[in-house]
Motif scaffolding. Structure first.
Motif, PDB file in Angstrom:
ATOM      1  N   MET A 238       0.730  -1.417  -0.055  1.00 32.60           N
ATOM      2  CA  MET A 238      -0.034  -0.046  -0.076  1.00 32.60           C
ATOM      3  C   MET A 238       0.815   1.222  -0.134  1.00 32.60           C
ATOM      4  N   HIS A 239       1.853   1.171   0.623  1.00 33.56           N
ATOM      5  CA  HIS A 239       2.924   2.445   0.940  1.00 33.56           C
ATOM      6  C   HIS A 239       3.407   2.586  -0.594  1.00 33.56           C
ATOM      7  N   ASP A 240       3.713   1.789  -1.299  1.00 37.92           N
ATOM      8  CA  ASP A 240       4.090   1.689  -2.758  1.00 37.92           C
ATOM      9  C   ASP A 240       3.288   1.992  -3.639  1.00 37.92           C
ATOM     10  N   GLY A 241       1.930   2.385  -3.395  1.00 38.86           N
ATOM     11  CA  GLY A 241       0.939   2.625  -4.083  1.00 38.86           C
ATOM     12  C   GLY A 241       0.159   1.311  -4.867  1.00 38.86           C
ATOM     13  N   ILE A 242       0.426   0.069  -4.369  1.00 33.60           N
ATOM     14  CA  ILE A 242       0.227  -0.913  -5.059  1.00 33.60           C
ATOM     15  C   ILE A 242      -1.094  -1.717  -4.329  1.00 33.60           C
ATOM     16  N   PRO A 243      -2.343  -1.684  -5.052  1.00 35.58           N
ATOM     17  CA  PRO A 243      -3.584  -2.113  -4.678  1.00 35.58           C
ATOM     18  C   PRO A 243      -3.496  -3.549  -3.884  1.00 35.58           C
ATOM     19  N   LEU A 244      -4.034  -3.853  -2.907  1.00 37.75           N
ATOM     20  CA  LEU A 244      -3.919  -5.232  -2.290  1.00 37.75           C
ATOM     21  C   LEU A 244      -4.802  -6.306  -3.105  1.00 37.75           C
ATOM     22  N   THR A 245      -4.507  -7.602  -3.344  1.00 35.58           N
ATOM     23  CA  THR A 245      -5.395  -8.396  -3.811  1.00 35.58           C
ATOM     24  C   THR A 245      -6.348  -9.103  -2.951  1.00 35.58           C
ATOM     25  N   ASP A 246      -7.223  -9.833  -3.033  1.00 35.26           N
ATOM     26  CA  ASP A 246      -8.007 -10.530  -2.174  1.00 35.26           C
ATOM     27  C   ASP A 246      -6.964 -11.725  -1.439  1.00 35.26           C
ATOM     28  N   ASP A 247      -6.027 -12.107  -2.128  1.00 31.62           N
ATOM     29  CA  ASP A 247      -5.168 -13.076  -1.530  1.00 31.62           C
ATOM     30  C   ASP A 247      -4.468 -12.443  -0.372  1.00 31.62           C
ATOM     31  N   ASP A 248      -4.056 -11.035  -0.430  1.00 30.78           N
ATOM     32  CA  ASP A 248      -3.635 -10.167   0.389  1.00 30.78           C
ATOM     33  C   ASP A 248      -4.439 -10.206   1.690  1.00 30.78           C
ATOM     34  N   ARG A 249      -5.693  -9.771   1.241  1.00 30.25           N
ATOM     35  CA  ARG A 249      -6.646  -9.303   2.318  1.00 30.25           C
ATOM     36  C   ARG A 249      -7.113 -10.607   3.058  1.00 30.25           C
ATOM     37  N   TRP A 250      -7.434 -11.708   2.559  1.00 25.72           N
ATOM     38  CA  TRP A 250      -7.978 -12.902   3.495  1.00 25.72           C
ATOM     39  C   TRP A 250      -7.278 -12.852   4.775  1.00 25.72           C
ATOM     40  N   PRO A 251      -5.792 -12.928   5.029  1.00 19.43           N
ATOM     41  CA  PRO A 251      -5.259 -13.493   6.190  1.00 19.43           C
ATOM     42  C   PRO A 251      -5.442 -12.194   7.131  1.00 19.43           C
ATOM     43  N   TRP A 252      -5.571 -11.036   6.570  1.00 21.88           N
ATOM     44  CA  TRP A 252      -6.166  -9.679   7.349  1.00 21.88           C
ATOM     45  C   TRP A 252      -7.397  -9.598   8.007  1.00 21.88           C
ATOM     46  N   LEU A 253      -8.387 -10.241   7.025  1.00 23.51           N
ATOM     47  CA  LEU A 253      -9.781 -10.387   7.467  1.00 23.51           C
ATOM     48  C   LEU A 253     -10.014 -11.251   8.569  1.00 23.51           C
ATOM     49  N   GLU A 254      -9.207 -12.401   8.506  1.00 21.42           N
ATOM     50  CA  GLU A 254      -9.370 -13.292   9.570  1.00 21.42           C
ATOM     51  C   GLU A 254      -8.594 -12.892  10.742  1.00 21.42           C
ATOM     52  N   ALA A 255      -7.740 -12.092  10.629  1.00 24.54           N
ATOM     53  CA  ALA A 255      -6.974 -11.517  11.838  1.00 24.54           C
ATOM     54  C   ALA A 255      -8.011 -10.639  12.680  1.00 24.54           C
ATOM     55  N   VAL A 256      -8.760  -9.748  11.824  1.00 26.60           N
ATOM     56  CA  VAL A 256      -9.767  -8.842  12.508  1.00 26.60           C
ATOM     57  C   VAL A 256     -10.820  -9.742  13.093  1.00 26.60           C
ATOM     58  N   GLY A 257     -11.289 -10.628  12.471  1.00 31.33           N
ATOM     59  CA  GLY A 257     -12.385 -11.376  12.701  1.00 31.33           C
ATOM     60  C   GLY A 257     -11.947 -12.229  13.943  1.00 31.33           C
ATOM     61  N   ALA A 258     -10.790 -12.863  14.005  1.00 31.48           N
ATOM     62  CA  ALA A 258     -10.295 -13.361  15.392  1.00 31.48           C
ATOM     63  C   ALA A 258     -10.268 -12.466  16.457  1.00 31.48           C
ATOM     64  N   TRP A 259      -9.903 -11.202  16.342  1.00 29.90           N
ATOM     65  CA  TRP A 259      -9.977 -10.142  17.665  1.00 29.90           C
ATOM     66  C   TRP A 259     -11.296 -10.283  18.135  1.00 29.90           C
ATOM     67  N   ILE A 260     -12.167  -9.935  17.295  1.00 28.81           N
ATOM     68  CA  ILE A 260     -13.606  -9.760  17.350  1.00 28.81           C
ATOM     69  C   ILE A 260     -14.059 -11.068  18.198  1.00 28.81           C
ATOM     70  N   SER A 261     -13.873 -12.173  17.648  1.00 28.63           N
ATOM     71  CA  SER A 261     -14.209 -13.531  18.353  1.00 28.63           C
ATOM     72  C   SER A 261     -13.615 -13.548  20.031  1.00 28.63           C
ATOM     73  N   GLU A 262     -12.373 -12.987  20.035  1.00 26.03           N
ATOM     74  CA  GLU A 262     -11.932 -12.845  21.485  1.00 26.03           C
ATOM     75  C   GLU A 262     -12.692 -11.972  22.223  1.00 26.03           C
TER      76      GLU A 262
END
Length: 182
Positions: free
Chosen positions: A56-80
Protein backbone atom coordinates in the motif's frame (compact mmCIF):
# COMPACT_ATOMS: atom_id res chain seq x y z
CA UNK A 1 -34.75 -11.02 44.32
CA UNK A 2 -37.58 -13.02 45.74
CA UNK A 3 -39.28 -16.12 44.40
CA UNK A 4 -40.95 -15.66 41.07
CA UNK A 5 -38.81 -12.67 40.16
CA UNK A 6 -36.57 -13.01 37.18
CA UNK A 7 -33.54 -11.03 36.33
CA UNK A 8 -33.41 -9.39 32.93
CA UNK A 9 -30.84 -11.04 30.70
CA UNK A 10 -27.54 -9.25 30.31
CA UNK A 11 -27.46 -7.19 27.16
CA UNK A 12 -25.65 -8.83 24.30
CA UNK A 13 -22.31 -7.11 23.70
CA UNK A 14 -22.01 -5.19 20.48
CA UNK A 15 -19.18 -5.60 18.03
CA UNK A 16 -19.18 -2.72 15.59
CA UNK A 17 -17.01 -2.68 12.50
CA UNK A 18 -16.63 0.85 11.16
CA UNK A 19 -16.14 0.38 7.44
CA UNK A 20 -15.47 2.45 4.34
CA UNK A 21 -12.68 3.47 2.03
CA UNK A 22 -9.44 4.87 3.39
CA UNK A 23 -9.85 8.50 4.40
CA UNK A 24 -13.62 8.29 4.98
CA UNK A 25 -13.25 8.98 8.70
CA UNK A 26 -13.49 5.43 10.08
CA UNK A 27 -10.86 5.89 12.78
CA UNK A 28 -12.27 9.16 14.11
CA UNK A 29 -15.79 7.71 14.32
CA UNK A 30 -14.62 4.41 15.84
CA UNK A 31 -12.50 6.15 18.47
CA UNK A 32 -15.48 8.34 19.32
CA UNK A 33 -17.75 5.31 19.75
CA UNK A 34 -15.09 3.67 21.91
CA UNK A 35 -14.80 6.73 24.13
CA UNK A 36 -18.55 7.36 24.53
CA UNK A 37 -19.48 3.71 25.06
CA UNK A 38 -16.38 2.65 27.01
CA UNK A 39 -15.66 -0.09 24.49
CA UNK A 40 -12.27 -1.39 23.45
CA UNK A 41 -11.05 0.00 20.13
CA UNK A 42 -8.76 -1.55 17.54
CA UNK A 43 -7.40 -0.03 14.36
CA UNK A 44 -7.93 -2.60 11.61
CA UNK A 45 -4.79 -1.45 9.81
CA UNK A 46 -2.76 -2.82 12.75
CA UNK A 47 -3.75 -6.34 11.67
CA UNK A 48 -2.14 -5.98 8.21
CA UNK A 49 1.03 -7.91 7.47
CA UNK A 50 4.23 -6.00 6.84
CA UNK A 51 3.99 -7.06 3.20
CA UNK A 52 0.51 -5.54 2.86
CA UNK A 53 1.65 -2.27 4.41
CA UNK A 54 4.65 -2.13 2.04
CA UNK A 55 2.42 -2.75 -1.00
CA UNK A 56 0.00 0.00 0.00
CA UNK A 57 2.84 2.38 0.83
CA UNK A 58 4.21 1.74 -2.67
CA UNK A 59 0.78 2.51 -4.18
CA UNK A 60 0.04 -1.11 -5.11
CA UNK A 61 -3.58 -2.17 -4.49
CA UNK A 62 -4.04 -5.28 -2.35
CA UNK A 63 -5.41 -8.43 -3.90
CA UNK A 64 -7.97 -10.72 -2.29
CA UNK A 65 -5.13 -13.12 -1.46
CA UNK A 66 -3.47 -10.26 0.46
CA UNK A 67 -6.69 -9.44 2.28
CA UNK A 68 -7.90 -12.90 3.41
CA UNK A 69 -5.36 -13.35 6.26
CA UNK A 70 -5.93 -9.76 7.36
CA UNK A 71 -9.70 -10.24 7.49
CA UNK A 72 -9.27 -13.48 9.43
CA UNK A 73 -7.05 -11.64 11.95
CA UNK A 74 -9.63 -8.87 12.43
CA UNK A 75 -12.34 -11.52 12.83
CA UNK A 76 -10.27 -13.43 15.40
CA UNK A 77 -9.90 -10.24 17.45
CA UNK A 78 -13.68 -9.77 17.41
CA UNK A 79 -14.19 -13.41 18.43
CA UNK A 80 -11.85 -12.93 21.41
CA UNK A 81 -13.88 -9.96 22.57
CA UNK A 82 -17.15 -11.80 22.06
CA UNK A 83 -15.88 -14.83 24.02
CA UNK A 84 -15.08 -12.52 26.94
CA UNK A 85 -18.44 -10.73 26.70
CA UNK A 86 -16.68 -7.46 25.91
CA UNK A 87 -18.20 -5.01 23.43
CA UNK A 88 -15.70 -3.59 20.96
CA UNK A 89 -15.30 -1.39 17.92
CA UNK A 90 -12.79 -1.92 15.13
CA UNK A 91 -12.05 -0.19 11.85
CA UNK A 92 -11.86 -2.26 8.68
CA UNK A 93 -12.45 -1.13 5.12
CA UNK A 94 -14.65 -4.24 4.52
CA UNK A 95 -15.13 -3.05 0.96
CA UNK A 96 -16.73 -6.18 -0.51
CA UNK A 97 -19.62 -8.37 0.61
CA UNK A 98 -17.28 -11.38 0.62
CA UNK A 99 -15.01 -9.59 3.12
CA UNK A 100 -17.94 -8.69 5.35
CA UNK A 101 -19.18 -12.27 5.21
CA UNK A 102 -15.83 -13.42 6.62
CA UNK A 103 -16.05 -10.84 9.41
CA UNK A 104 -19.60 -11.97 10.33
CA UNK A 105 -18.98 -15.71 10.10
CA UNK A 106 -19.89 -17.26 13.48
CA UNK A 107 -20.08 -13.77 14.95
CA UNK A 108 -23.80 -13.03 15.29
CA UNK A 109 -23.32 -9.75 17.18
CA UNK A 110 -21.28 -7.96 14.50
CA UNK A 111 -22.80 -4.81 13.04
CA UNK A 112 -21.30 -2.61 10.33
CA UNK A 113 -21.24 1.17 10.31
CA UNK A 114 -20.40 2.33 6.79
CA UNK A 115 -18.98 5.87 6.85
CA UNK A 116 -19.27 7.65 3.51
CA UNK A 117 -18.03 10.96 2.15
CA UNK A 118 -17.66 12.54 -1.27
CA UNK A 119 -14.60 11.24 -3.17
CA UNK A 120 -13.08 14.74 -3.44
CA UNK A 121 -13.38 15.20 0.34
CA UNK A 122 -11.75 11.82 0.96
CA UNK A 123 -8.92 12.56 -1.50
CA UNK A 124 -8.24 15.87 0.23
CA UNK A 125 -8.10 14.15 3.63
CA UNK A 126 -5.77 11.46 2.32
CA UNK A 127 -3.43 14.05 0.79
CA UNK A 128 -3.20 15.99 4.07
CA UNK A 129 -2.94 13.35 6.76
CA UNK A 130 0.54 12.90 8.15
CA UNK A 131 2.27 9.59 8.75
CA UNK A 132 -0.19 7.32 6.94
CA UNK A 133 1.03 4.75 4.46
CA UNK A 134 -2.06 4.75 2.22
CA UNK A 135 -1.50 7.17 -0.67
CA UNK A 136 -4.39 9.05 -2.28
CA UNK A 137 -3.48 7.30 -5.55
CA UNK A 138 -5.16 4.14 -4.20
CA UNK A 139 -8.53 5.84 -3.65
CA UNK A 140 -9.88 5.03 -7.15
CA UNK A 141 -9.15 1.31 -6.68
CA UNK A 142 -10.86 1.36 -3.27
CA UNK A 143 -13.93 3.12 -4.69
CA UNK A 144 -14.04 0.63 -7.57
CA UNK A 145 -13.88 -2.30 -5.13
CA UNK A 146 -16.50 -0.91 -2.72
CA UNK A 147 -19.78 -2.83 -2.64
CA UNK A 148 -22.42 -1.00 -0.58
CA UNK A 149 -24.06 -2.79 2.33
CA UNK A 150 -26.97 -4.91 1.16
CA UNK A 151 -30.36 -4.91 2.90
CA UNK A 152 -29.74 -8.35 4.45
CA UNK A 153 -26.42 -7.29 6.01
CA UNK A 154 -26.31 -6.15 9.65
CA UNK A 155 -25.40 -2.53 9.34
CA UNK A 156 -26.17 1.09 8.72
CA UNK A 157 -24.72 3.87 6.56
CA UNK A 158 -23.93 7.42 7.65
CA UNK A 159 -22.38 10.37 5.89
CA UNK A 160 -19.29 12.04 7.24
CA UNK A 161 -20.62 15.58 6.91
CA UNK A 162 -20.40 18.23 9.60
CA UNK A 163 -18.28 18.37 12.71
CA UNK A 164 -16.71 15.29 14.30
CA UNK A 165 -19.28 15.57 17.14
CA UNK A 166 -22.18 15.68 14.65
CA UNK A 167 -20.86 12.65 12.77
CA UNK A 168 -20.33 10.72 16.00
CA UNK A 169 -23.84 11.54 17.18
CA UNK A 170 -25.22 10.43 13.79
CA UNK A 171 -23.31 7.15 14.15
CA UNK A 172 -24.52 6.48 17.69
CA UNK A 173 -28.13 7.20 16.73
CA UNK A 174 -27.92 5.05 13.59
CA UNK A 175 -26.54 2.14 15.63
CA UNK A 176 -29.24 2.57 18.27
CA UNK A 177 -26.66 3.41 20.94
CA UNK A 178 -28.09 6.88 21.59
CA UNK A 179 -31.56 8.33 21.22
CA UNK A 180 -31.98 10.99 18.59
CA UNK A 181 -31.88 14.41 20.17
CA UNK A 182 -34.84 16.65 19.51
Amino acid sequence: MGDGESRAPDPVPDHVIVMGVSGSGKSTVAKGISTVMGWEFAEGDAFHSEGNVEKMHDGIPLTDDDRWPWLEAVGAWISEKEARGEPAVVTCSALRRAYRDILCRNRPHVRFLHVTAAPEVIRDRMEHRPDHYMPASLLPSQLATLEPLEPDEPGVVITNEGTAAQVLNRALVALGLRKESS
